[in-house]
Design a protein around this motif. Structure first.
Motif, PDB file in Angstrom:
ATOM      1  N   ASP A 164       0.801  -1.227   0.000  1.00 43.57           N
ATOM      2  CA  ASP A 164       0.000   0.000   0.000  1.00 43.57           C
ATOM      3  C   ASP A 164       0.836   1.282   0.000  1.00 43.57           C
ATOM      4  OD1 ASP A 164      -2.112  -1.741   0.167  1.00 43.57           O
ATOM      5  OD2 ASP A 164      -2.882  -0.987   2.076  1.00 43.57           O
ATOM      6  N   ASP A 165       0.178   2.357  -0.474  1.00 44.34           N
ATOM      7  CA  ASP A 165       0.626   3.755  -0.315  1.00 44.34           C
ATOM      8  C   ASP A 165       1.666   4.217  -1.331  1.00 44.34           C
ATOM      9  OD1 ASP A 165      -1.100   3.758   1.813  1.00 44.34           O
ATOM     10  OD2 ASP A 165       0.440   3.712   3.368  1.00 44.34           O
ATOM     11  N   HIS A 189      -6.186   3.236  -4.344  1.00 43.11           N
ATOM     12  CA  HIS A 189      -6.090   3.386  -2.882  1.00 43.11           C
ATOM     13  C   HIS A 189      -6.700   4.718  -2.459  1.00 43.11           C
ATOM     14  CE1 HIS A 189      -4.834   2.172   0.987  1.00 43.11           C
ATOM     15  NE2 HIS A 189      -3.713   2.862   1.094  1.00 43.11           N
ATOM     16  N   HIS A 195      -5.994   9.790   0.489  1.00 39.11           N
ATOM     17  CA  HIS A 195      -5.544   9.194   1.754  1.00 39.11           C
ATOM     18  C   HIS A 195      -5.594  10.220   2.891  1.00 39.11           C
ATOM     19  CE1 HIS A 195      -3.815   6.045   4.175  1.00 39.11           C
ATOM     20  NE2 HIS A 195      -3.542   5.288   3.130  1.00 39.11           N
ATOM     21  N   PRO A 212      -8.261   3.358   2.076  1.00 39.75           N
ATOM     22  CA  PRO A 212      -7.241   3.734   3.057  1.00 39.75           C
ATOM     23  C   PRO A 212      -7.650   3.293   4.464  1.00 39.75           C
ATOM     24  CG  PRO A 212      -7.547   5.502   1.483  1.00 39.75           C
ATOM     25  CD  PRO A 212      -8.610   4.477   1.189  1.00 39.75           C
ATOM     26  N   HIS A 221       3.756  -2.475   3.479  1.00 33.14           N
ATOM     27  CA  HIS A 221       3.799  -1.010   3.292  1.00 33.14           C
ATOM     28  C   HIS A 221       5.265  -0.626   3.076  1.00 33.14           C
ATOM     29  CE1 HIS A 221      -0.265  -1.056   5.071  1.00 33.14           C
ATOM     30  NE2 HIS A 221      -0.401   0.177   4.633  1.00 33.14           N
TER      31      HIS A 221
HETATM   32 ZN   LIG Z   1      -2.789   3.350   2.933  1.00 36.30          ZN
END
Ligand SMILES: [Zn+2]
Length: 246
Positions: free
Chosen positions: A30-31, A81, A85, A133, A210
């Protein structure tokens, strides 16, 4: 060093191999927004073992730098995503971008913009999958997602019947509330084994990472997990796209 978790995982995979029913694994990271040293280190590891990865990309600030960096790489797919966020929940609640704090039409419009932006950047590598998120989303939004082309939800925990097909993650390498580093490898091996033992036919074991916050413990764990599982006939790492159509 205690290695009961690793032992349990090997035994679970051995049973799957003997039954001719390899456990399907998938990896969600993620991210991602832009190329970073952390992303390079992460992808070097996944590519060394040919493990496919789905990057959950935050659309608002991303652009051609990340697209160009990922272009031509094997085994990378993209999921949506959220949009920014950003957290819209008050301090008394858990963080949420896609909660019921704003009108559903506004949230949906942002998601549609994000999905359009990432689809234009990534073409076929873009999955019709939403990764909310903080893995949280208002239930009311779920039935609206297909209207903007999002057909699958990916959160954390066992799949539930929320009205939209789910491909979830089940084991999180990070210790968010304690050390904020990687969790102990043997605990993670044990949780992966437990997921394999409990999941139904047609389900998969989803690992959540992550890359921006990985430390040496995470790198070490991923290295040993990939080494163990990619060589084992009881495990099959698959791209999320293959699991969505399965
Ligand atoms: Zn995230």
């Amino acid at each position: 060093m205690n290695d009961w978790g690793r032992q349990r995982l090997v035994e679970a995979l051995d049973r799957r191999a003997a039954a001719g029913r390899p456990a399907r694994f998938w990896l969600r990271d993620d991210d991602a927004v832009e190329p970073t040293d952390a992303l390079a280190r992460f992808l070097t590891l996944t590519e060394a073992f040919s493990v496919p990865v789905t990057l959950a990309v935050i659309p608002e600030e991303t652009g051609i730098a990340l697209e160009a960096y990922l272009a031509g790489r094997e085994g990378v797919s993209i999921a949506l995503h959220g949009w920014s966020h950003r957290n819209y929940a008050p301090p008394s609640e858990k963080k949420q971008e896609l909660g019921s704090h704003r009108p559903a039409a506004l949230v949906l419009a942002e998601l549609a913009t994000g999905f359009g932006k990432l689809s234009a950047l990534y073409g076929e590598a873009m999955l019709p999958m939403l990764v909310p998120p903080w893995n949280r989303i208002a239930p009311d939004l779920l039935s609206l997602l297909p209207r903007i082309g999002l057909r699958t939800l990916s959160v954390f925990g066992a799949e539930k019947d929320r009205g939209l097909p789910e491909l979830n993650t089940h084991v999180d390498v990070m210790d968010w509330h304690g050390t904020r580093g990687g969790r102990p490898a043997d605990i993670l091996f044990g949780e992966i084994a437990a997921r394999i033992e409990s999941m139904g036919d047609g389900q998969a074991m989803g690992l959540l990472t992550h890359h921006l916050v990985h430390d040496g413990a995470v790198d070490g764990f991923l290295g040993s997990l990939f080494e163990l599982t990619t060589a084992h006939p009881g495990c099959r790492w698959q791209p999320a796209g293959a699991l969505l159509t399965a």
